[in-house]
Design a protein around this motif. Structure first.
Motif, PDB file in Angstrom:
ATOM      1  N   ASP A  46     -17.136 -50.097 -30.699  1.00 13.12           N
ATOM      2  CA  ASP A  46     -18.136 -49.369 -30.874  1.00 13.12           C
ATOM      3  C   ASP A  46     -18.193 -48.042 -29.860  1.00 13.12           C
ATOM      4  N   SER A  47     -16.932 -47.760 -29.343  1.00 13.34           N
ATOM      5  CA  SER A  47     -17.150 -46.786 -28.412  1.00 13.34           C
ATOM      6  C   SER A  47     -16.025 -45.706 -28.992  1.00 13.34           C
ATOM      7  N   SER A  48     -16.515 -44.226 -28.444  1.00 16.16           N
ATOM      8  CA  SER A  48     -15.579 -43.170 -28.877  1.00 16.16           C
ATOM      9  C   SER A  48     -15.318 -42.434 -27.751  1.00 16.16           C
ATOM     10  N   PRO A  49     -14.871 -42.818 -26.522  1.00 15.08           N
ATOM     11  CA  PRO A  49     -14.402 -41.720 -25.310  1.00 15.08           C
ATOM     12  C   PRO A  49     -13.372 -41.011 -25.544  1.00 15.08           C
ATOM     13  N   MET A  50     -13.795 -39.500 -25.334  1.00 13.02           N
ATOM     14  CA  MET A  50     -12.719 -38.579 -25.607  1.00 13.02           C
ATOM     15  C   MET A  50     -11.982 -38.237 -24.268  1.00 13.02           C
ATOM     16  N   VAL A  51     -10.672 -38.102 -24.447  1.00 14.44           N
ATOM     17  CA  VAL A  51      -9.625 -37.771 -23.213  1.00 14.44           C
ATOM     18  C   VAL A  51      -9.119 -36.608 -23.460  1.00 14.44           C
ATOM     19  N   SER A  52      -9.033 -36.089 -22.195  1.00 17.26           N
ATOM     20  CA  SER A  52      -8.286 -34.841 -22.014  1.00 17.26           C
ATOM     21  C   SER A  52      -7.443 -34.799 -20.755  1.00 17.26           C
ATOM     22  N   THR A  53      -6.136 -34.258 -20.867  1.00 17.36           N
ATOM     23  CA  THR A  53      -5.284 -34.526 -19.730  1.00 17.36           C
ATOM     24  C   THR A  53      -4.584 -33.142 -19.456  1.00 17.36           C
ATOM     25  N   LYS A  54      -3.951 -33.232 -18.289  1.00 21.22           N
ATOM     26  CA  LYS A  54      -3.009 -32.203 -17.720  1.00 21.22           C
ATOM     27  C   LYS A  54      -1.869 -32.837 -16.961  1.00 21.22           C
ATOM     28  N   GLN A  55      -0.283 -32.998 -17.238  1.00 21.96           N
ATOM     29  CA  GLN A  55       0.375 -33.566 -16.699  1.00 21.96           C
ATOM     30  C   GLN A  55       1.161 -32.710 -15.780  1.00 21.96           C
ATOM     31  N   PHE A  56       1.477 -33.062 -14.563  1.00 20.95           N
ATOM     32  CA  PHE A  56       1.962 -32.218 -13.427  1.00 20.95           C
ATOM     33  C   PHE A  56       3.572 -32.527 -13.525  1.00 20.95           C
ATOM     34  N   PRO A  57       4.464 -31.618 -13.476  1.00 18.18           N
ATOM     35  CA  PRO A  57       5.828 -31.837 -13.114  1.00 18.18           C
ATOM     36  C   PRO A  57       5.920 -32.616 -11.988  1.00 18.18           C
ATOM     37  N   MET A  58       6.479 -33.787 -12.013  1.00 16.53           N
ATOM     38  CA  MET A  58       6.856 -34.637 -10.575  1.00 16.53           C
ATOM     39  C   MET A  58       8.178 -35.065 -10.517  1.00 16.53           C
ATOM     40  N   PRO A  59       8.855 -34.530  -9.990  1.00  8.67           N
ATOM     41  CA  PRO A  59      10.243 -35.035  -9.539  1.00  8.67           C
ATOM     42  C   PRO A  59       9.939 -36.247  -8.359  1.00  8.67           C
ATOM     43  N   GLY A  60      11.131 -37.216  -8.426  1.00  9.06           N
ATOM     44  CA  GLY A  60      11.041 -38.140  -7.384  1.00  9.06           C
ATOM     45  C   GLY A  60      10.670 -39.460  -7.979  1.00  9.06           C
ATOM     46  N   ASN A  61      10.033 -40.337  -7.113  1.00 10.94           N
ATOM     47  CA  ASN A  61       9.741 -41.908  -7.323  1.00 10.94           C
ATOM     48  C   ASN A  61       8.348 -41.931  -8.437  1.00 10.94           C
ATOM     49  N   THR A  62       7.946 -41.048  -8.916  1.00 10.15           N
ATOM     50  CA  THR A  62       6.699 -41.274  -9.759  1.00 10.15           C
ATOM     51  C   THR A  62       7.045 -41.510 -11.063  1.00 10.15           C
ATOM     52  N   GLU A  63       6.024 -42.002 -11.864  1.00 10.97           N
ATOM     53  CA  GLU A  63       6.022 -42.317 -13.442  1.00 10.97           C
ATOM     54  C   GLU A  63       5.097 -41.139 -13.891  1.00 10.97           C
ATOM     55  N   HIS A 124     -19.604 -43.805 -17.508  1.00 12.25           N
ATOM     56  CA  HIS A 124     -21.126 -43.439 -17.630  1.00 12.25           C
ATOM     57  C   HIS A 124     -21.368 -42.090 -17.588  1.00 12.25           C
ATOM     58  N   GLU A 125     -20.608 -41.180 -17.057  1.00  7.65           N
ATOM     59  CA  GLU A 125     -20.789 -39.945 -16.899  1.00  7.65           C
ATOM     60  C   GLU A 125     -19.334 -39.225 -17.180  1.00  7.65           C
ATOM     61  N   ALA A 126     -19.006 -38.213 -17.733  1.00 14.75           N
ATOM     62  CA  ALA A 126     -17.788 -37.588 -17.864  1.00 14.75           C
ATOM     63  C   ALA A 126     -17.242 -37.573 -16.554  1.00 14.75           C
ATOM     64  N   THR A 127     -15.768 -38.166 -16.490  1.00 11.00           N
ATOM     65  CA  THR A 127     -15.173 -38.599 -15.296  1.00 11.00           C
ATOM     66  C   THR A 127     -13.686 -37.811 -15.141  1.00 11.00           C
ATOM     67  N   ARG A 128     -13.366 -37.194 -13.931  1.00 10.48           N
ATOM     68  CA  ARG A 128     -12.288 -36.342 -14.039  1.00 10.48           C
ATOM     69  C   ARG A 128     -11.643 -36.953 -12.905  1.00 10.48           C
ATOM     70  N   LYS A 129     -10.140 -37.344 -12.945  1.00  5.08           N
ATOM     71  CA  LYS A 129      -9.487 -37.977 -11.785  1.00  5.08           C
ATOM     72  C   LYS A 129      -8.173 -37.293 -11.579  1.00  5.08           C
ATOM     73  N   LEU A 130      -7.637 -37.021 -10.299  1.00  3.13           N
ATOM     74  CA  LEU A 130      -6.393 -36.626  -9.991  1.00  3.13           C
ATOM     75  C   LEU A 130      -5.569 -37.995 -10.081  1.00  3.13           C
ATOM     76  N   PHE A 131      -4.308 -38.020 -10.606  1.00  2.00           N
ATOM     77  CA  PHE A 131      -3.731 -39.476 -10.582  1.00  2.00           C
ATOM     78  C   PHE A 131      -2.376 -39.248 -10.563  1.00  2.00           C
ATOM     79  N   VAL A 132      -1.629 -40.505  -9.701  1.00  2.00           N
ATOM     80  CA  VAL A 132      -0.257 -40.755  -9.725  1.00  2.00           C
ATOM     81  C   VAL A 132       0.156 -41.949  -9.925  1.00  2.00           C
ATOM     82  N   LEU A 133       1.014 -42.084 -10.873  1.00  2.00           N
ATOM     83  CA  LEU A 133       1.609 -43.359 -11.538  1.00  2.00           C
ATOM     84  C   LEU A 133       2.943 -43.837 -10.778  1.00  2.00           C
ATOM     85  N   THR A 134       2.982 -45.123 -10.487  1.00  2.00           N
ATOM     86  CA  THR A 134       4.337 -45.295  -9.930  1.00  2.00           C
ATOM     87  C   THR A 134       4.681 -46.776 -10.383  1.00  2.00           C
ATOM     88  N   PRO A 135       5.988 -47.172 -10.138  1.00  2.00           N
ATOM     89  CA  PRO A 135       6.375 -48.286 -10.937  1.00  2.00           C
ATOM     90  C   PRO A 135       5.599 -49.532 -10.436  1.00  2.00           C
TER      91      PRO A 135
END
Length: 135
Positions: A46-63, A124-135
């Motif tokens: 019953d929900s339709s949140p719309m997503v937008s992204t920008k990937q950063f080139p990240m060498p090293g130990n990040t996913e 609740h309100e359009a949310t923007r975050k800066l993220f890093v993924l790691t194993p």
């Protein structure tokens, strides 16, 4: 003398006790263009949140790392990687699998969801975050 000290003390208490809205209006990441991705792939029926992204080139130990933005909506998730992020704009709630609130997200808040975390996002309100993924 007592009146002046009392007045100064009252002003200090009021300044400490007054809630402050944290804003990050000067960060360049707020105006960065993102690529629309469509409806969140885990969106509740019953929900339709719309997503937008920008990937950063990240060498090293990040996913992966980048910017993520989502319009209001809900979804359930099981994290396969650890995600650490800084909320840049908006408001959202993360809820544990048992229904208890994990965290209320707002601008300026750093948070980590570990690999294996099971829960629910509610934007609740359009949310923007800066993220890093790691194993």
């Amino acid at each position: 003398m007592f009146g002046r000290v009392s007045s100064m003390l009252s002003q200090q208490i009021a300044r400490i006790a007054t809630p402050r809205v944290r804003t990050l209006t000067s960060l360049p990441y707020l105006s960065e263009s993102l690529e629309p991705q469509g409806v969140h792939k885990l969106a509740d029926p019953d929900s339709s949140p719309m997503v937008s992204t920008k990937q950063f080139p990240m060498p090293g130990n990040t996913e992966g790392a980048g910017l993520w933005e989502c319009t209001p909506g809900t979804w359930h998730i099981t994290r396969t990687t650890t995600e650490t992020f800084l909320v840049l704009a908006g408001r959202a709630t993360l809820t544990e699998a048992d229904g208890s609130v994990r965290v209320q997200l707002e601008p300026g808040l750093w948070h980590t969801t570990p690999a294996g975390w099971i829960g629910r996002w509610e934007v609740h309100e359009a949310t923007r975050k800066l993220f890093v993924l790691t194993p």
